[in-house]
Design a protein around this motif. Sequence first.
Motif, mmCIF file in Angstrom:
data_model
loop_
_atom_site.group_PDB
_atom_site.id
_atom_site.type_symbol
_atom_site.label_atom_id
_atom_site.label_comp_id
_atom_site.label_asym_id
_atom_site.label_seq_id
_atom_site.Cartn_x
_atom_site.Cartn_y
_atom_site.Cartn_z
ATOM 1 N N GLY A 47 0.806 -1.224 0.000
ATOM 2 C CA GLY A 47 0.000 0.000 0.000
ATOM 3 C C GLY A 47 0.835 1.268 0.000
ATOM 4 N N ILE A 48 1.854 1.343 0.861
ATOM 5 C CA ILE A 48 2.648 2.576 0.874
ATOM 6 C C ILE A 48 3.517 2.675 -0.381
ATOM 7 C CG2 ILE A 48 2.547 2.922 3.360
ATOM 8 C CD1 ILE A 48 5.432 2.024 3.578
ATOM 9 N N ASP A 49 3.930 1.530 -0.932
ATOM 10 C CA ASP A 49 4.637 1.577 -2.218
ATOM 11 C C ASP A 49 3.730 2.131 -3.314
ATOM 12 O OD1 ASP A 49 7.039 0.639 -1.248
ATOM 13 O OD2 ASP A 49 6.777 -1.408 -1.987
ATOM 14 N N MET A 50 2.475 1.688 -3.325
ATOM 15 C CA MET A 50 1.520 2.195 -4.314
ATOM 16 C C MET A 50 1.319 3.694 -4.141
ATOM 17 S SD MET A 50 -1.290 -0.888 -4.391
ATOM 18 C CE MET A 50 -2.306 -0.141 -5.684
ATOM 19 N N GLU A 51 1.139 4.135 -2.910
ATOM 20 C CA GLU A 51 0.968 5.565 -2.647
ATOM 21 C C GLU A 51 2.186 6.359 -3.117
ATOM 22 O OE1 GLU A 51 -1.953 5.529 1.284
ATOM 23 O OE2 GLU A 51 0.214 5.638 1.572
ATOM 24 N N ASP A 52 3.381 5.834 -2.839
ATOM 25 C CA ASP A 52 4.605 6.513 -3.269
ATOM 26 C C ASP A 52 4.700 6.626 -4.785
ATOM 27 O OD1 ASP A 52 5.327 6.781 -0.632
ATOM 28 O OD2 ASP A 52 6.873 5.216 -0.675
ATOM 29 N N GLU A 53 4.123 5.662 -5.491
ATOM 30 C CA GLU A 53 4.131 5.666 -6.964
ATOM 31 C C GLU A 53 2.953 6.443 -7.544
ATOM 32 O OE1 GLU A 53 6.544 4.402 -8.954
ATOM 33 O OE2 GLU A 53 7.659 3.972 -7.106
ATOM 34 N N GLY A 54 2.120 7.023 -6.682
ATOM 35 C CA GLY A 54 0.971 7.803 -7.141
ATOM 36 C C GLY A 54 -0.211 6.945 -7.560
ATOM 37 N N PHE A 82 -2.868 2.946 6.934
ATOM 38 C CA PHE A 82 -1.701 3.210 6.093
ATOM 39 C C PHE A 82 -0.840 4.349 6.624
ATOM 40 C CE2 PHE A 82 -4.465 0.786 3.332
ATOM 41 C CZ PHE A 82 -3.582 -0.142 2.813
ATOM 42 N N GLU A 83 -1.461 5.360 7.210
ATOM 43 C CA GLU A 83 -0.678 6.468 7.777
ATOM 44 C C GLU A 83 0.147 5.981 8.963
ATOM 45 O OE1 GLU A 83 -3.631 9.417 8.577
ATOM 46 O OE2 GLU A 83 -4.037 9.738 6.444
ATOM 47 N N GLU A 84 -0.478 5.206 9.835
ATOM 48 C CA GLU A 84 0.224 4.658 10.995
ATOM 49 C C GLU A 84 1.305 3.680 10.550
ATOM 50 O OE1 GLU A 84 1.191 4.084 14.998
ATOM 51 O OE2 GLU A 84 -0.055 5.618 14.062
ATOM 52 N N TYR A 85 0.993 2.849 9.562
ATOM 53 C CA TYR A 85 1.977 1.882 9.064
ATOM 54 C C TYR A 85 3.208 2.610 8.525
ATOM 55 C CZ TYR A 85 4.031 -2.182 6.950
ATOM 56 O OH TYR A 85 4.911 -3.198 6.631
ATOM 57 N N LYS A 88 5.385 3.930 11.360
ATOM 58 C CA LYS A 88 6.108 2.897 12.096
ATOM 59 C C LYS A 88 7.167 2.184 11.265
ATOM 60 C CE LYS A 88 2.660 1.743 15.539
ATOM 61 N NZ LYS A 88 1.781 0.704 16.061
ATOM 62 N N ASN A 89 6.986 2.124 9.950
ATOM 63 C CA ASN A 89 7.845 1.261 9.148
ATOM 64 C C ASN A 89 8.662 1.950 8.064
ATOM 65 O OD1 ASN A 89 7.071 -1.524 10.155
ATOM 66 N ND2 ASN A 89 5.095 -0.575 9.772
ATOM 67 N N ASP A 90 8.286 3.121 7.670
ATOM 68 C CA ASP A 90 9.031 3.803 6.605
ATOM 69 C C ASP A 90 10.064 4.707 7.257
ATOM 70 O OD1 ASP A 90 9.962 4.860 4.272
ATOM 71 O OD2 ASP A 90 8.082 5.807 3.668
ATOM 72 N N LEU A 91 11.216 4.156 7.524
ATOM 73 C CA LEU A 91 12.239 4.869 8.284
ATOM 74 C C LEU A 91 13.340 5.451 7.397
ATOM 75 C CD1 LEU A 91 12.496 2.346 11.233
ATOM 76 C CD2 LEU A 91 11.112 4.413 11.079
#
Length: 132
Positions: A47-54, A82-85, A88-91
């Motif tokens: 999910g965060i990869d998808m968000e990063d790719e738009g 997704f915001e919390e994830y 916590k994980n995108d460091l």
Amino acid sequence: MKRAYPVILSQGEKFIVAYIPDFDINTQGEDIADAMKMARDAVGIIGIDMEDEGESLPEPTVVSKVKTDSADDVVTLVDVDFEEYRRKNDLRAVKKNCTIPSWLNFEAEKAGVNFSAILTAALKRELKIQGR
């Protein structure tokens, strides 16, 4: 944004297999709780990869529309904030360029100030983010 996605849990030879149809991904765990944790983690990463790719996140499928291959399969839901994830994980560290008055820079460098730590603390305070 928090969403709940259906997951199909199946008994594999050694592990519980978790299939997330909305993302077309599989993961596994040693038991049901572990498989659900791994499914939540897989959805968070994708999910965060998808968000990063738009890209837009898929809309969760209604549980009653999820088809299984076996009567022994279990359909359940995993929720992901997704915001919390991401918090916590995108460091990853990112470099930001900012401008401050020269006199302030001089004083801060003389005092041995860690600019990154100060900016991070100030942004957390401004955004009312606690922890990490």
